[in-house]
Design an enzyme around this catalytic site. Structure first.
Site, PDB file in Angstrom:
ATOM      1  CG  ASP A 154      33.877  47.186  29.783  1.00 54.03           C
ATOM      2  OD1 ASP A 154      32.958  47.334  28.972  1.00 54.03           O
ATOM      3  OD2 ASP A 154      33.758  46.533  30.843  1.00 54.03           O
TER       4      ASP A 154
ATOM      5  N   GLY B 104      26.775  38.804  28.575  1.00 53.96           N
ATOM      6  CA  GLY B 104      26.058  37.654  28.024  1.00 53.96           C
ATOM      7  C   GLY B 104      24.703  38.052  27.481  1.00 53.96           C
TER       8      GLY B 104
ATOM      9  CE  LYS C  98      30.763  47.412  31.835  1.00 48.66           C
ATOM     10  NZ  LYS C  98      31.300  46.059  31.972  1.00 48.66           N
TER      11      LYS C  98
ATOM     12  N   GLY D 241      35.997  33.377  24.594  1.00 46.49           N
ATOM     13  CA  GLY D 241      35.264  34.462  23.931  1.00 46.49           C
ATOM     14  C   GLY D 241      34.902  35.596  24.872  1.00 46.49           C
TER      15      GLY D 241
ATOM     16  N   GLY E  55      25.808  44.634  33.150  1.00 48.09           N
ATOM     17  CA  GLY E  55      24.932  43.685  32.454  1.00 48.09           C
ATOM     18  C   GLY E  55      23.563  43.533  33.074  1.00 48.09           C
TER      19      GLY E  55
ATOM     20  CB  THR F 278      26.064  38.469  22.151  1.00 46.94           C
ATOM     21  OG1 THR F 278      27.211  38.005  21.448  1.00 46.94           O
ATOM     22  CG2 THR F 278      25.699  37.479  23.221  1.00 46.94           C
TER      23      THR F 278
HETATM   24  N1  HSE Z   1      33.643  42.970  28.557  1.00 48.30           N
HETATM   25  C1  HSE Z   1      32.798  43.244  29.659  1.00 48.30           C
HETATM   26  C2  HSE Z   1      33.147  42.318  30.811  1.00 48.30           C
HETATM   27  C3  HSE Z   1      31.322  43.122  29.358  1.00 48.30           C
HETATM   28  O1  HSE Z   1      34.016  41.463  30.684  1.00 48.30           O
HETATM   29  O2  HSE Z   1      32.557  42.461  31.863  1.00 48.30           O
HETATM   30  C4  HSE Z   1      30.830  44.279  28.550  1.00 48.30           C
HETATM   31  O3  HSE Z   1      31.003  45.488  29.220  1.00 48.30           O
END
Ligand code: HSE
Length: 428
Positions: free
Chosen positions: A203, A304, A207, A189, A136, A14
């Site tokens: 995740d 995204g 960060k 998704g 993001g 993506t």
């Molecule tokens: N899976 C992460 C989220 C995005 O849902 O924010 C990628 O780090």
């Protein structure tokens, strides 16, 4: 004619396809802002034949990302494969060793190996840029390394996993169970290939560790992040929290304490009226606090194609402009190695437990709290069941250590059925 800046892009999922699309769509704008054209020399991905919705015919193809990273016609290696180990790690090292700058969206790689890679980049006089790795499309790395460079950062906090925020929001708004909201996020998704990365807080923990390293000038220390996911959150807790004016968020908090660096990623209660409490759906929010600036709130899409590729290309344009900032905002040798402090900063806690409905049960619980120096702020018993009565307690500020002792003490009273829910109430 100014020399173009030539990219080699590894990973065409993506985000990779999104980066190719921006390079093609905004070629003129990028050249004008970066001061030189940006071109793609070659790309690499696992499967060559797949339709990715972008034209790749003008670019060379490499099956091996390490070979791509070493190509002489690549100035910037754009690593969008993900994963903390090889091939992402080997390809990043190969790029630095071959004199390329690196732009990556790979939070896991940097959270686990960031310090070593930053040292390697400096020895090679190269850059690693990773705006897309955290939240993001929100330019939070730039905000910390550049915009707040004159501040002593006092706290960094935020909602950094959109999937978890989506699940928690749907539980509250639509009255879905955790499993139903999880299935809905899966159908859209949103979940990573390994969903535990999202719902286990990993995740978001990656960060937070990256932000903490920049904010406090420390070696990135993912192992020092206390992690707790959202899997145990029930609608009951969401409703009870809402009743008291709070919302439950998977909240990351990093702050320097007298005992070391505290980094927590865990479900917390935040005031429903606060910016974090108001954050709905899959959006991210990062709150930065500095001694000079006060509080800054950044809100935006955390995932995204467009948002993440926007962040990748912002790094590429900075490189084209000749902006050169060390990986974590300080030369690697100046990053301090500090101790990890576990929940050293006291806070109020929300406790929910099922008490056996018999004389003296509540008194025993209150005694355990008192014995551990924990004072009760609010308490409510509601909705009797057959043999138990649910009890909610909000404490005054206490340490996590005292709370853990109290939780252990509850187990010995023989009046608490099952493990209590304990959630921190964060002041935001
Ligand atoms: N899976 C992460 C989220 C995005 O849902 O924010 C990628 O780090």
């Amino acid at each position: 004619m100014t020399q173009p800046l030539r990219l080699g892009i590894a990973g065409l999922g993506t985000v990779g396809a999104g980066v190719v699309a921006i390079v093609q769509r905004h070629a003129g704008l990028i050249a004008a802002r970066g001061g030189r054209p940006v071109e793609i020399s070659a790309v690499s991905a696992r499967s060559r034949g797949k339709d990715r919705g972008v034209a790749l015919g003008d670019y060379d193809w490499e099956d091996d990302p390490v070979t791509l990273a070493r190509r002489p016609d690549v100035d910037v290696f754009v690593e969008l494969m993900g994963g903390s180990d090889d091939p992402a790690r080997a390809a990043t090292q190969a790029a630095l060793a071959s004199g390329k700058d690196v732009v990556t969206a790979n939070k896991a790689l940097l959270a686990l190996h960031g310090h070593g890679l930053a040292q390697m980049a400096e020895e090679a006089d190269r850059l690693i840029r990773f705006e897309a790795a955290v939240a993001g499309g929100i330019p939070v790395i730039k905000a910390l390394t550049e915009g707040l460079a004159a501040n002593e950062v006092t706290r960094v906090l935020g909602v950094m996993n959109g999937t978890c925020n989506y699940i928690l929001t749907r539980m509250e708004d639509a009255g879905l169970t955790y499993d139903e909201a999880f299935a809905e996020a899966d159908g859209l998704g949103y979940l990573e290939a390994d969903p535990q990365l999202d719902v286990g807080g990993i995740d978001a923990g990656h960060k937070l560790a990256l932000l903490a390293a920049i904010a406090f000038g420390t070696e990135v220390d993912f192992a020092g992040v206390e992690l707790e996911g959202i899997g145990a959150i029930t609608i009951e807790d969401i409703r009870q929290a809402a009743d008291m004016g709070f919302r439950i968020k998977l909240l990351g908090v990093a702050q320097m304490t007298g005992r070391g660096l505290e980094q927590r990623m865990s479900p917390c209660l935040v005031p429903a009226t606060s910016p974090l409490g108001q954050l709905q759906g899959g959006t991210n929010m990062v709150v930065l606090e500095g001694d000079q600036v006060g509080q800054i709130v950044l809100r935006g899409p955390g995932a995204g194609a467009g948002p993440t590729a926007s962040a990748v290309m912002a790094d590429v344009i900075d490189i084209a402009r000749g902006i050169r900032v060390p990986t974590f905002g300080l030369p690697a040798a100046r990053l301090r190695k500090v101790r990890a402090a576990r929940a050293a900063v006291p806070a109020p806690y929300y406790l929910r437990m099922a008490l056996l409905d018999k004389p003296g049960a509540l008194a025993k619980v209150a005694r355990v709290l008192g014995d551990n120096g924990i004072s009760i702020d609010r308490m409510r018993q509601y909705g009797h069941e057959a043999t138990t009565a649910p009890v909610l307690i909000v404490t005054h500020k206490t340490t996590r250590a005292a709370l853990d002792d109290a939780l252990a003490g509850f187990a010995e009273t023989n009046v608490v059925a099952g493990p209590p829910v304990a959630l921190r109430i964060e002041s935001v």
